[in-house]
Design a protein around this motif. Sequence first.
Motif, PDB file in Angstrom:
ATOM      1  N   LEU A 166       0.868  -1.179   0.000  1.00  0.00           N
ATOM      2  CA  LEU A 166       0.000   0.000   0.000  1.00  0.00           C
ATOM      3  C   LEU A 166       0.905   1.229   0.000  1.00  0.00           C
ATOM      4  CD1 LEU A 166      -2.529  -1.138   2.761  1.00  0.00           C
ATOM      5  CD2 LEU A 166      -3.009  -0.998   0.306  1.00  0.00           C
ATOM      6  N   PRO A 167       1.655   1.430  -1.076  1.00  0.00           N
ATOM      7  CA  PRO A 167       2.719   2.447  -1.071  1.00  0.00           C
ATOM      8  C   PRO A 167       2.179   3.848  -0.795  1.00  0.00           C
ATOM      9  CG  PRO A 167       2.237   1.681  -3.304  1.00  0.00           C
ATOM     10  CD  PRO A 167       1.492   0.786  -2.374  1.00  0.00           C
ATOM     11  N   PRO A 168       3.073   4.735  -0.279  1.00  0.00           N
ATOM     12  CA  PRO A 168       4.514   4.518  -0.171  1.00  0.00           C
ATOM     13  C   PRO A 168       4.876   3.627   1.013  1.00  0.00           C
ATOM     14  CG  PRO A 168       3.955   6.674   0.699  1.00  0.00           C
ATOM     15  CD  PRO A 168       2.697   6.115   0.116  1.00  0.00           C
ATOM     16  N   ALA A 169       5.859   2.751   0.797  1.00  0.00           N
ATOM     17  CA  ALA A 169       6.357   1.910   1.871  1.00  0.00           C
ATOM     18  C   ALA A 169       7.155   2.750   2.858  1.00  0.00           C
ATOM     19  CB  ALA A 169       7.236   0.798   1.303  1.00  0.00           C
ATOM     20  N   ASP A 208       9.454   5.658  -5.892  1.00  0.00           N
ATOM     21  CA  ASP A 208      10.382   4.594  -5.501  1.00  0.00           C
ATOM     22  C   ASP A 208       9.761   3.702  -4.432  1.00  0.00           C
ATOM     23  OD1 ASP A 208      12.078   5.891  -7.229  1.00  0.00           O
ATOM     24  OD2 ASP A 208      13.275   6.839  -5.658  1.00  0.00           O
ATOM     25  N   HIS A 209      10.497   2.666  -4.074  1.00  0.00           N
ATOM     26  CA  HIS A 209      10.048   1.689  -3.076  1.00  0.00           C
ATOM     27  C   HIS A 209      11.269   1.257  -2.263  1.00  0.00           C
ATOM     28  CE1 HIS A 209       7.152  -1.237  -1.536  1.00  0.00           C
ATOM     29  NE2 HIS A 209       8.046  -2.200  -1.689  1.00  0.00           N
ATOM     30  N   LEU A 210      11.036   0.799  -1.054  1.00  0.00           N
ATOM     31  CA  LEU A 210      12.150   0.319  -0.233  1.00  0.00           C
ATOM     32  C   LEU A 210      11.667  -0.718   0.758  1.00  0.00           C
ATOM     33  CD1 LEU A 210      13.173   3.184   2.289  1.00  0.00           C
ATOM     34  CD2 LEU A 210      10.868   2.638   1.584  1.00  0.00           C
ATOM     35  N   GLU A 211      12.610  -1.518   1.254  1.00  0.00           N
ATOM     36  CA  GLU A 211      12.314  -2.518   2.279  1.00  0.00           C
ATOM     37  C   GLU A 211      13.535  -2.710   3.159  1.00  0.00           C
ATOM     38  OE1 GLU A 211      10.652  -6.349   1.432  1.00  0.00           O
ATOM     39  OE2 GLU A 211       9.465  -5.582  -0.255  1.00  0.00           O
ATOM     40  N   VAL A 212      13.269  -3.050   4.417  1.00  0.00           N
ATOM     41  CA  VAL A 212      14.343  -3.452   5.310  1.00  0.00           C
ATOM     42  C   VAL A 212      15.079  -4.629   4.684  1.00  0.00           C
ATOM     43  CG1 VAL A 212      14.857  -4.524   7.536  1.00  0.00           C
ATOM     44  CG2 VAL A 212      13.215  -2.633   7.404  1.00  0.00           C
ATOM     45  N   GLY A 213      16.396  -4.585   4.751  1.00  0.00           N
ATOM     46  CA  GLY A 213      17.187  -5.691   4.241  1.00  0.00           C
ATOM     47  C   GLY A 213      17.634  -6.596   5.377  1.00  0.00           C
ATOM     48  N   ALA A 214      18.882  -6.431   5.801  1.00  0.00           N
ATOM     49  CA  ALA A 214      19.452  -7.277   6.842  1.00  0.00           C
ATOM     50  C   ALA A 214      19.089  -6.764   8.229  1.00  0.00           C
ATOM     51  CB  ALA A 214      20.966  -7.320   6.689  1.00  0.00           C
ATOM     52  N   ILE A 230      14.420   0.544  -4.502  1.00  0.00           N
ATOM     53  CA  ILE A 230      14.020   0.275  -5.875  1.00  0.00           C
ATOM     54  C   ILE A 230      13.524   1.569  -6.508  1.00  0.00           C
ATOM     55  CG2 ILE A 230      12.631  -1.145  -7.400  1.00  0.00           C
ATOM     56  CD1 ILE A 230      12.511  -2.386  -4.013  1.00  0.00           C
ATOM     57  N   GLU A 231      14.271   2.081  -7.469  1.00  0.00           N
ATOM     58  CA  GLU A 231      13.874   3.293  -8.173  1.00  0.00           C
ATOM     59  C   GLU A 231      12.838   2.961  -9.243  1.00  0.00           C
ATOM     60  OE1 GLU A 231      17.514   4.874  -9.705  1.00  0.00           O
ATOM     61  OE2 GLU A 231      17.952   5.993  -7.865  1.00  0.00           O
ATOM     62  N   PRO A 346      11.581  16.865   0.572  1.00  0.00           N
ATOM     63  CA  PRO A 346      10.321  16.173   0.871  1.00  0.00           C
ATOM     64  C   PRO A 346      10.562  14.756   1.372  1.00  0.00           C
ATOM     65  CG  PRO A 346      10.184  17.297  -1.242  1.00  0.00           C
ATOM     66  CD  PRO A 346      11.620  17.387  -0.808  1.00  0.00           C
ATOM     67  N   ARG A 347       9.721  14.340   2.295  1.00  0.00           N
ATOM     68  CA  ARG A 347       9.754  12.966   2.785  1.00  0.00           C
ATOM     69  C   ARG A 347       8.495  12.262   2.275  1.00  0.00           C
ATOM     70  NH1 ARG A 347      10.848  13.877   9.188  1.00  0.00           N
ATOM     71  NH2 ARG A 347       9.076  15.268   8.870  1.00  0.00           N
ATOM     72  N   PRO A 348       8.618  11.425   1.245  1.00  0.00           N
ATOM     73  CA  PRO A 348       7.427  10.804   0.651  1.00  0.00           C
ATOM     74  C   PRO A 348       6.640   9.931   1.629  1.00  0.00           C
ATOM     75  CG  PRO A 348       9.311  10.617  -0.817  1.00  0.00           C
ATOM     76  CD  PRO A 348       9.839  11.125   0.492  1.00  0.00           C
ATOM     77  N   GLU A 349       7.278   9.475   2.712  1.00  0.00           N
ATOM     78  CA  GLU A 349       6.563   8.649   3.687  1.00  0.00           C
ATOM     79  C   GLU A 349       5.499   9.431   4.449  1.00  0.00           C
ATOM     80  OE1 GLU A 349      10.950   7.193   3.869  1.00  0.00           O
ATOM     81  OE2 GLU A 349       9.896   9.095   3.690  1.00  0.00           O
ATOM     82  N   PHE A 350       5.642  10.769   4.485  1.00  0.00           N
ATOM     83  CA  PHE A 350       4.717  11.613   5.228  1.00  0.00           C
ATOM     84  C   PHE A 350       3.825  12.354   4.233  1.00  0.00           C
ATOM     85  CE2 PHE A 350       8.501  11.042   7.764  1.00  0.00           C
ATOM     86  CZ  PHE A 350       8.005  10.723   9.024  1.00  0.00           C
TER      87      PHE A 350
END
Length: 645
Positions: A166-169, A208-214, A230-231, A346-350
Motif C-alpha cells: 500500500l505504497p509509499p512503503a 520509488d520503493h524500499l524494504e528493510v534488508g538485513a 528500488i527506483e 520532501p519525505r514521501p513517507e509523510f
Amino acid sequence: MVQFHRINENPIIAPDKSVAWEASATFNPSVVKVDNCFHLLYRAQSLPMELEGINMPISSIGYATSVNGIAFSDRRQIIKPEFDWERYGCEDPRITFCNGKYYIFYTALSTYPFSANGIRIGLAITKDFKTFEKHPVTGFNSKAMAMFPEKINNKYAAILTVHTDLPPAKIALALFDREEDLWNEAFWINWYSNLNQHIISLLRDSNDHLEVGAQPIKTDKGWLMIFSYIENYFTDTKHFKIEAALLDMENPLKIIGRTEEPLLFPEKEYELHGEVSNITFPSGAVLDNKNIYLYYGAADTFSCLAIGDAQTLIEKLSLNEPIQFNESKWIRQGFHRYHRNPIISPRPEFEWEAMATFNPAVIYEDNKFHIVYRAMSFEMTSVFGYASSSDGVHIDERLPNPIYEPTANFERKLRPGNSGCEDPRLTLIDNELYMFYTAFDGYTPRVAFTSISIADFINRHWNWKSPKVITPPNIPDKDACVLSKKIKGKFMLFHRMNDFICLNAADDLNFEGDRWLNDSTAIIKPRKSYWDNSKFGIAGPPIEIKQGWLMLYHRATLPSPSVYKVEAALLDLQDPSIVLAQTDATLLEPETCYEEKGIVPNVVFPCGAVLLNGMIHLYYGGGDRVVAVARMELKNILKRFGICE
C-alpha cells in the motif's frame, strides 16, 4: 562509492530440483553468526502444487550452516505454513540472535489471491532450530522485519517495513518493554495509530520503493542498516539497488548518514535472469572481522554473497567531513552555498510533506537554529513543519507531524489547487514569537499571523494563538513580517501589495472586525523600465545592525517564466520607510539543479536569516521544492552598500 565484491562461488545456495519444497527457487537469505557457526535461513519455493484447489508454488523457509560463511551444507526445511495466518506461504526470513534465542521474522501470507491485507509479519522463536514457538505479529500490511541484536535503552528493538503493498512503503522502528509485546495485538494497534512517530525516513521519491534488508549491525559509530531501494518501482524500468544507512546508537530514528551510491545492483547473469529478472535484494549481513558479509537474493532464484570493507563503509556514512560553502559560479561577493544542499527535502513517507518542503523561516534561540518550513502534500495543501540544527546545516531534529495547519476559513481550500498556510516569517518580540504567513483559500492570498510564547516553542508545545487575517478581502497581499522592535511606539509591518514592498505602522496587533492594513508606504517598487524586476518581496524580518535595518528581499524578472533573485537594502533605524542604500546587484540567484529545477523552476526564495558572529545565515526555498542554506559575511554586504567598517 564503497565497493562490495561478489564471491566466485556464487550462488551459494541454488534450487535443488530433486527436493520438492525448494525445487523452484532458494533466495533472500538471512544469516547470523553465533559461536563461530554461520546459520543461514532462506526462502525456498516449490514448483506449482495444488493447495485448496489452487495450483500455485508454496514458499517455506530453509536452513543451512557453514564454518566460513561461504560453503553451506546440511540444508533442511524448518518453517512451513501451519496456521491460517500463514497458510499460503512463509517468505523472506530475517534472523537475529538476542538473549540466547533466535528470533526469525518472516512474511506470512494469509489470503489468496494475494492482497495487501493478507501480507503481514510472522515470528518464529527457537533455541535449537528444531522446535519453534510461532506467533502472528502485525495486523496491518507489512513485511521485512528484523530485530536488533541487543536492547536499546533497555528495550527490545526492531525495524520493519509498513505498507509494502500500500505504497509509499515506510521503514519504521518499534521498541518493546517485554518480549511478549513483539506479538501483542494491543501494542501494535497503538503503535500503528501513531505510525508517523516511528518512521525512519529513507525514501527519496514517491515513485520509488524500499524494504528493510538485513538485521541491524552494531558498529562503533552506530547501527548499520542495509536495505533494498528500488527506483521507479511502479514502472517497467524499475531498478533494484542495495543501499546502507547508519543510525544513531541511542536513537535509531536519527539517520547519521546514508550511501549516495548503491553497494550493489544487478550485473551478473545470476542477478539478471531468473524467476524475476534484474534483482539484487539484501536480506542478511554479518560483520566478520573487518569485513561485511552481505547476503542477498538474486533474480528471486538464488542466494548469493558479496563482501565489503566495513571500516570504509562506516567512515563513509559517519559524515566526518568539514562543512564547506561554495562560491557562486558567476556572482562576486555574493552568498556562498552549503555544499551539501539541500538540507531539507520532501519525505514521501509523510503525506503532509510528500510533494515539497520549502520557503523556510528561521530564528536562533537556545543555541540552535529553529527552522519552520512550508510543506506541501500532493493535494497541494500547505502546512508548516519544524526542524532544528546546532551548526546551521546538519539537521539534528525534524518532527514527523506538522506544527501548524490551516484552521480558519480564510486559509481553507475553497477550490482544487494550492491552499493553506504559506511562506512563514518569524519575529521574536519580548517573549512572544510572532509568525506572519500567507493565508490562501485558493482565490486570494492574504496576510495572516499567529503567535506563541518562546518557552512553548522551544519546548515543542504548539500552543499557537488563533490566527488573524490582517489584509482586506479580494486584494492579493503576501510576504509579510513584523520588525523585532517597535519604532516610536508602533509595530512596523512589512508586506507586499501591488508587487512592491510596503510598510505599515500599527499601534497594536489587535486586528478585529473590518480593521485591515490599507494605506501603505511603498519602500521598494518595481521599475518596469528594467528588464529584470517585476515584483519584490521581503525575505524575512529585517535584522538590526548599528548602521540600520538590514533587509534582504527577493525580486523576480519580467520575462515569463520569472527568475527569482536575492538582494539587500539598508533601512533607517528610526524610520524604516527610508531606504539608505541598496545593493542594486544580485547576491544570490538560481544556478544549481535544486534551484533551476523544481515545482517552479529558477527560484531562490528566502523567508528568514540569522546574523551570528558576523555571518548572515540565509535560509531559502529552491525551486519551490527544497530548503537550502547560504552564508555571507555581514561586512561584505556592507561593502556592497559602499560602507566599510
